[in-house]
Motif scaffolding. Structure first.
Motif, mmCIF file in Angstrom:
data_model
loop_
_atom_site.group_PDB
_atom_site.id
_atom_site.type_symbol
_atom_site.label_atom_id
_atom_site.label_comp_id
_atom_site.label_asym_id
_atom_site.label_seq_id
_atom_site.Cartn_x
_atom_site.Cartn_y
_atom_site.Cartn_z
ATOM 1 N N GLU A 120 0.825 -1.181 -0.140
ATOM 2 C CA GLU A 120 -0.064 -0.012 -0.010
ATOM 3 C C GLU A 120 0.734 1.375 -0.114
ATOM 4 O O GLU A 120 0.393 2.252 -0.573
ATOM 5 N N HIS A 123 1.989 1.911 -3.509
ATOM 6 C CA HIS A 123 0.784 2.604 -4.576
ATOM 7 C C HIS A 123 0.723 3.802 -3.814
ATOM 8 O O HIS A 123 0.536 4.846 -4.819
ATOM 9 N N ARG A 124 1.023 4.184 -2.779
ATOM 10 C CA ARG A 124 0.725 5.590 -2.458
ATOM 11 C C ARG A 124 1.856 6.457 -2.895
ATOM 12 O O ARG A 124 1.646 7.712 -3.432
#
Ligand SMILES: Nc1ncnc2c1ncn2[C@@H]1O[C@H](COP(=O)(O)OP(=O)(O)OP(=O)(O)O)[C@@H](O)[C@H]1O
Length: 274
Positions: A120, A123-124
């Protein structure tokens, strides 16, 4: 929100910042201007606790920042991300990994050493790069990017920290006018869209006027001007820079001068291709 009270820093006999006080009541974009040695960097470094203050107080939402120790101090440093003139990226590392280093404070040393980042976060990081218009460079080494792109990577790294405030120390001083504009626009957008406070040391008056809501002028460690861009008249600028009647704004405005040169060069290029 942010309250600076009689903040002072002495280096031996030299007072770099001299009883500086100002209050910011809402997230603003603030430019600090002043001649070389006026104390701008020292001011930002004290706010971010990179340099200890000699005297005075810094209050943020009522918290006494100068009293923070250990974990609380590190959390504060994460709340106010610094951006430097020289970007401070790891040149041989790819762009995404550089951005992910913004989460260093929240991760174990081991995970960081082996570049193990949660999906995550990756992705961020890419989302942030996309927002700053440099996602297509995500896999390249940082050193392969232009100065303006590298500074945007540094901004992306800062945003990974989810900071309340961005402290930028001469963020565009090493950039050409086009790149400088892109970086200042990125900072302005982050301020407007995310409601983050931005305090930037700037070396050109016109940049401060164009992008900031408020300008603080420093001279010999003291705050000698605090007002809106409209109040920053040539006379006020003359006082800040300690110049005489022959003061010319162009002297503090490499941007305009360089922009003219840039326009001339672009015109020459255009003519050459016709
Ligand atoms: N680590 C240090 N040790 C001793 N003196 C220092 C140190 N850092 C800054 N100073 C002095 O403090 C004063 C303010 O320096 P500072 O770097 O804050 O100014 P500045 O306005 O940011 O200048 P510039 O635009 O050139 O970066 C200067 O006289 C400088 O020489």
């Amino acid at each position: 929100m942010l309250r600076i009270e009689s903040l002072t820093k002495r280096f031996g006999a030299n007072t770099a910042v001299d009883a500086a006080s100002f209050t910011v009541d809402a997230p603003r974009m603030i430019g600090i201007i002043g001649a070389s040695g006026a104390g701008k960097s020292t001011m930002l470094r004290m706010i971010s606790r990179l340099t200890d203050a000699s005297e005075g107080r810094i209050l943020f939402d009522g918290r006494d920042v100068l009293q923070l120790r250990g974990r609380a101090k590190r959390a504060w440093q994460s709340d106010c991300a610094m951006i430097f003139q020289q970007f401070n990226l790891v040149p041989r590392l790819d762009v995404v990994s550089n951005v992910l280093h913004g989460t260093l404070g929240q991760r174990s040393t081991l995970a960081t050493m082996f570049n193990l980042f949660p999906r995550e976060d990756i992705h961020r990081a890419i989302d942030i790069l996309e927002r700053l218009g440099i996602a297509e460079h995500a896999a390249k080494r940082a050193e392969a990017l232009s100065g303006g792109q590298q500074q945007r990577v540094a901004i992306a790294r800062a945003l990974m920290q989810e900071p309340k405030m961005i402290l930028a120390d001469e963020p565009i001083a090493s950039l050409d006018p086009m790149n400088a504009q892109t970086v200042m626009e990125a900072l302005r957008r982050i301020h407007e869209e995310d409601g983050r406070m931005v305090i930037a040391n700037l070396h050109t008056l016109d940049t401060a006027r164009r992008y900031c809501d408020r300008v603080i002028g420093m001279r010999l460690g003291r705050i000698v001007f605090d007002g809106t861009p409209a109040q920053l008249t040539t006379g006020a600028a003359r006082d800040i820079y300690g110049a005489g009647a022959d003061f010319s704004e162009d002297a503090t405005s490499t941007e305009i001068r360089d922009r003219d040169l840039y326009a001339e060069a672009a015109l020459r290029d255009a003519e050459a291709t016709v």
